[in-house]
Design a protein around this motif. Sequence first.
Motif, PDB file in Angstrom:
ATOM      1  N   PRO A 131       1.267   2.993   5.174  1.00 36.18           N
ATOM      2  CA  PRO A 131       2.617   3.304   5.654  1.00 36.18           C
ATOM      3  C   PRO A 131       3.496   2.079   5.859  1.00 36.18           C
ATOM      4  N   ILE A 132       2.932   0.976   6.354  1.00 35.23           N
ATOM      5  CA  ILE A 132       3.746  -0.217   6.616  1.00 35.23           C
ATOM      6  C   ILE A 132       4.071  -0.949   5.320  1.00 35.23           C
ATOM      7  N   GLY A 133       3.100  -1.105   4.444  1.00 38.44           N
ATOM      8  CA  GLY A 133       3.359  -1.762   3.173  1.00 38.44           C
ATOM      9  C   GLY A 133       4.407  -1.022   2.359  1.00 38.44           C
ATOM     10  N   LEU A 134       4.330   0.302   2.339  1.00 36.27           N
ATOM     11  CA  LEU A 134       5.306   1.088   1.588  1.00 36.27           C
ATOM     12  C   LEU A 134       6.667   1.080   2.278  1.00 36.27           C
ATOM     13  N   ALA A 135       6.684   0.962   3.598  1.00 36.05           N
ATOM     14  CA  ALA A 135       7.966   0.811   4.302  1.00 36.05           C
ATOM     15  C   ALA A 135       8.622  -0.503   3.915  1.00 36.05           C
ATOM     16  N   ALA A 136       7.819  -1.563   3.783  1.00 33.75           N
ATOM     17  CA  ALA A 136       8.364  -2.834   3.306  1.00 33.75           C
ATOM     18  C   ALA A 136       8.943  -2.671   1.910  1.00 33.75           C
ATOM     19  N   ALA A 137       8.236  -1.929   1.060  1.00 33.03           N
ATOM     20  CA  ALA A 137       8.730  -1.678  -0.294  1.00 33.03           C
ATOM     21  C   ALA A 137      10.047  -0.919  -0.265  1.00 33.03           C
ATOM     22  N   ALA A 138      10.143   0.079   0.595  1.00 32.47           N
ATOM     23  CA  ALA A 138      11.370   0.875   0.687  1.00 32.47           C
ATOM     24  C   ALA A 138      12.548   0.016   1.137  1.00 32.47           C
ATOM     25  N   ASN A 139      12.310  -0.850   2.111  1.00 34.67           N
ATOM     26  CA  ASN A 139      13.377  -1.735   2.589  1.00 34.67           C
ATOM     27  C   ASN A 139      13.806  -2.717   1.508  1.00 34.67           C
ATOM     28  N   LEU A 140      12.855  -3.243   0.755  1.00 33.34           N
ATOM     29  CA  LEU A 140      13.191  -4.162  -0.331  1.00 33.34           C
ATOM     30  C   LEU A 140      13.934  -3.442  -1.441  1.00 33.34           C
ATOM     31  N   ARG A 157      17.481  -2.956  -0.735  1.00 32.64           N
ATOM     32  CA  ARG A 157      18.273  -4.191  -0.850  1.00 32.64           C
ATOM     33  C   ARG A 157      18.223  -4.771  -2.266  1.00 32.64           C
ATOM     34  N   SER A 158      17.665  -4.010  -3.198  1.00 33.58           N
ATOM     35  CA  SER A 158      17.582  -4.425  -4.609  1.00 33.58           C
ATOM     36  C   SER A 158      16.844  -5.739  -4.787  1.00 33.58           C
ATOM     37  N   ILE A 159      15.806  -5.951  -3.996  1.00 29.05           N
ATOM     38  CA  ILE A 159      14.937  -7.124  -4.123  1.00 29.05           C
ATOM     39  C   ILE A 159      13.662  -6.687  -4.836  1.00 29.05           C
ATOM     40  N   ASP A 160      13.309  -7.379  -5.915  1.00 32.88           N
ATOM     41  CA  ASP A 160      12.137  -6.998  -6.693  1.00 32.88           C
ATOM     42  C   ASP A 160      10.858  -7.234  -5.882  1.00 32.88           C
ATOM     43  N   PHE A 161       9.860  -6.413  -6.111  1.00 33.92           N
ATOM     44  CA  PHE A 161       8.593  -6.516  -5.374  1.00 33.92           C
ATOM     45  C   PHE A 161       7.468  -5.940  -6.204  1.00 33.92           C
ATOM     46  N   LEU A 162       6.248  -6.290  -5.814  1.00 31.32           N
ATOM     47  CA  LEU A 162       5.024  -5.680  -6.324  1.00 31.32           C
ATOM     48  C   LEU A 162       4.157  -5.330  -5.126  1.00 31.32           C
ATOM     49  N   VAL A 163       3.542  -4.151  -5.161  1.00 31.69           N
ATOM     50  CA  VAL A 163       2.629  -3.718  -4.104  1.00 31.69           C
ATOM     51  C   VAL A 163       1.225  -3.663  -4.680  1.00 31.69           C
ATOM     52  N   PHE A 164       0.286  -4.352  -4.036  1.00 35.55           N
ATOM     53  CA  PHE A 164      -1.110  -4.340  -4.457  1.00 35.55           C
ATOM     54  C   PHE A 164      -1.949  -3.618  -3.403  1.00 35.55           C
ATOM     55  N   GLU A 165      -2.660  -2.581  -3.830  1.00 33.64           N
ATOM     56  CA  GLU A 165      -3.511  -1.790  -2.946  1.00 33.64           C
ATOM     57  C   GLU A 165      -4.945  -1.873  -3.464  1.00 33.64           C
ATOM     58  N   SER A 166      -5.873  -2.294  -2.594  1.00 34.82           N
ATOM     59  CA  SER A 166      -7.258  -2.459  -3.020  1.00 34.82           C
ATOM     60  C   SER A 166      -7.962  -1.125  -3.244  1.00 34.82           C
ATOM     61  N   GLY A 167      -7.533  -0.083  -2.547  1.00 37.92           N
ATOM     62  CA  GLY A 167      -8.145   1.226  -2.720  1.00 37.92           C
ATOM     63  C   GLY A 167      -7.696   1.897  -4.005  1.00 37.92           C
ATOM     64  N   GLY A 168      -8.368   2.990  -4.329  1.00 37.81           N
ATOM     65  CA  GLY A 168      -8.038   3.713  -5.542  1.00 37.81           C
ATOM     66  C   GLY A 168      -6.797   4.567  -5.437  1.00 37.81           C
ATOM     67  N   VAL A 181      -2.978   5.124  -2.834  1.00 44.10           N
ATOM     68  CA  VAL A 181      -2.180   4.587  -1.737  1.00 44.10           C
ATOM     69  C   VAL A 181      -2.736   5.130  -0.426  1.00 44.10           C
ATOM     70  N   ALA A 182      -2.556   4.353   0.640  1.00 39.22           N
ATOM     71  CA  ALA A 182      -3.014   4.739   1.981  1.00 39.22           C
ATOM     72  C   ALA A 182      -4.500   5.071   1.999  1.00 39.22           C
ATOM     73  N   ALA A 183      -5.283   4.275   1.315  1.00 41.23           N
ATOM     74  CA  ALA A 183      -6.716   4.554   1.215  1.00 41.23           C
ATOM     75  C   ALA A 183      -7.394   4.567   2.582  1.00 41.23           C
ATOM     76  N   SER A 184      -7.023   3.654   3.466  1.00 39.62           N
ATOM     77  CA  SER A 184      -7.650   3.623   4.789  1.00 39.62           C
ATOM     78  C   SER A 184      -7.281   4.857   5.608  1.00 39.62           C
ATOM     79  N   VAL A 185      -6.014   5.253   5.561  1.00 45.54           N
ATOM     80  CA  VAL A 185      -5.593   6.450   6.301  1.00 45.54           C
ATOM     81  C   VAL A 185      -6.340   7.672   5.782  1.00 45.54           C
ATOM     82  N   VAL A 219       5.508 -13.409   0.387  1.00 42.54           N
ATOM     83  CA  VAL A 219       4.343 -12.537   0.511  1.00 42.54           C
ATOM     84  C   VAL A 219       4.387 -11.837   1.863  1.00 42.54           C
ATOM     85  N   ILE A 220       4.209 -10.521   1.838  1.00 40.32           N
ATOM     86  CA  ILE A 220       4.122  -9.714   3.057  1.00 40.32           C
ATOM     87  C   ILE A 220       2.733  -9.101   3.105  1.00 40.32           C
ATOM     88  N   ASP A 221       1.927  -9.534   4.051  1.00 39.24           N
ATOM     89  CA  ASP A 221       0.559  -9.039   4.196  1.00 39.24           C
ATOM     90  C   ASP A 221       0.548  -7.846   5.144  1.00 39.24           C
TER      91      ASP A 221
END
Length: 438
Positions: free
Chosen positions: A28-37, A40-51, A53-57, A164-166
Amino acid sequence: MTLLDLTPRVTTSERTATLPVVIIGAGPIGLAAAANLAERSIDFLVFESGGEVAASVRSWGHTRLFSPWKHLVDPASRRLLDAQGWELPDAERAPTGAELVDKYVAPLAAVDAIATRTRVGVRVEGVTREGMDRTRTTGRAATPFSVRVRLADGSVEDVAARAVIDASGTYLSPNSLSSSGLELLGMTEIADRVTPALPDVLGRDRDLFAGRRVTVVGAGHSAANTLLALVQLVREEPGTSVTWLIRNAQAVRVSSSADDELADRARLGSRVDQAVASGAIALTDGFEIIRGRRTSDGVELVGHQRGEVVTHRTDVVVNATGFRPNLDMLREIRLELDEIVEAPKRLAPLIDPNLHSCGTVEPHGFRELTHPEPGFFIVGMKSYGRAPTFLLATGYEQVRSVTAWLAGDMTSASKVDLVLPATGVCSTDSGSGGGCCS
């Protein structure tokens, strides 16, 4: 197509300003960062280690959160979703983790602006500056970040980033069962009898617990949720018994206050109190675990209790001792962390679990999350280090401020505003239990 093919090809002089922001973690937090970016039309990449999104949840999806929907949706994310015709579920109802994913996180991840920039099954193994370890200073701030990732096929790549946003969280980094904080002596002997926090006692993991002696270690909301599920299992499965083992001298670690604005959180504490009082849960307090042993019929935990060496025998152990940040991938990044809770140094006094509950944490943003490495931020649950007082709403304000700073909007970045539900204690002992859920 490789991950590096996604990086804009620009000349060296233009490069740093036009590289994407890398977000680690698609919860939820990583995707919120993506939504905010994205907003604002700022390019980004999201890397998720799970298979997914929200694998831990998803892994604790059977558990009900104690925050209602009105506190669980990021404003920028909602604006993106509203444009797709999305509707907020019952604002006053608290969803399960699975509902949070199905009704909010998954639809958000499917929004084209985010879906096209998100990669799952990609594990970040390290973050550094291109060609620089942490000891090199000259030209450091102007040098792009380099994020080393391992893909699902086992190949490794380095991805350049402007920032980088961890947001990788802490769920995969539990605290030790040992009261010392080190790995429990004998853990390898008993590992197959120890489960992570928040197992699905009444569903997926039922056979592991039914008809067995079960010991839950930890004093936070994660422990409370599991204890209550086990109480129900005791009624349904003969031979099942439940022990709650904590290292402190008293068991009150979850809110049961009538003044708690999060009613589900207050009820959680009250139900655990009642189960202990009725004998449905056997409480063993003041037990500091020092070793685990395999026995012919189960597990033996050896510890100190009120100055004496004692043992506790059980069949299955649930490790609900809370979580800690995994800092291994950040060895080459210059961090400034509090020496006690391992949170960013400026944030730590605001979230000290000895002083603050979930609802008394002050609003904070990029300033409190800043490290000596310009452009690098730890956000979300990981930003709280070992403190268990995190709420999703807090993380959403963090990433709003951070992305405003990345956009050069200092007015918005500096104006942090957050109204959290009062009050109640998430946990007053970050070494004995973890708070769950937001």
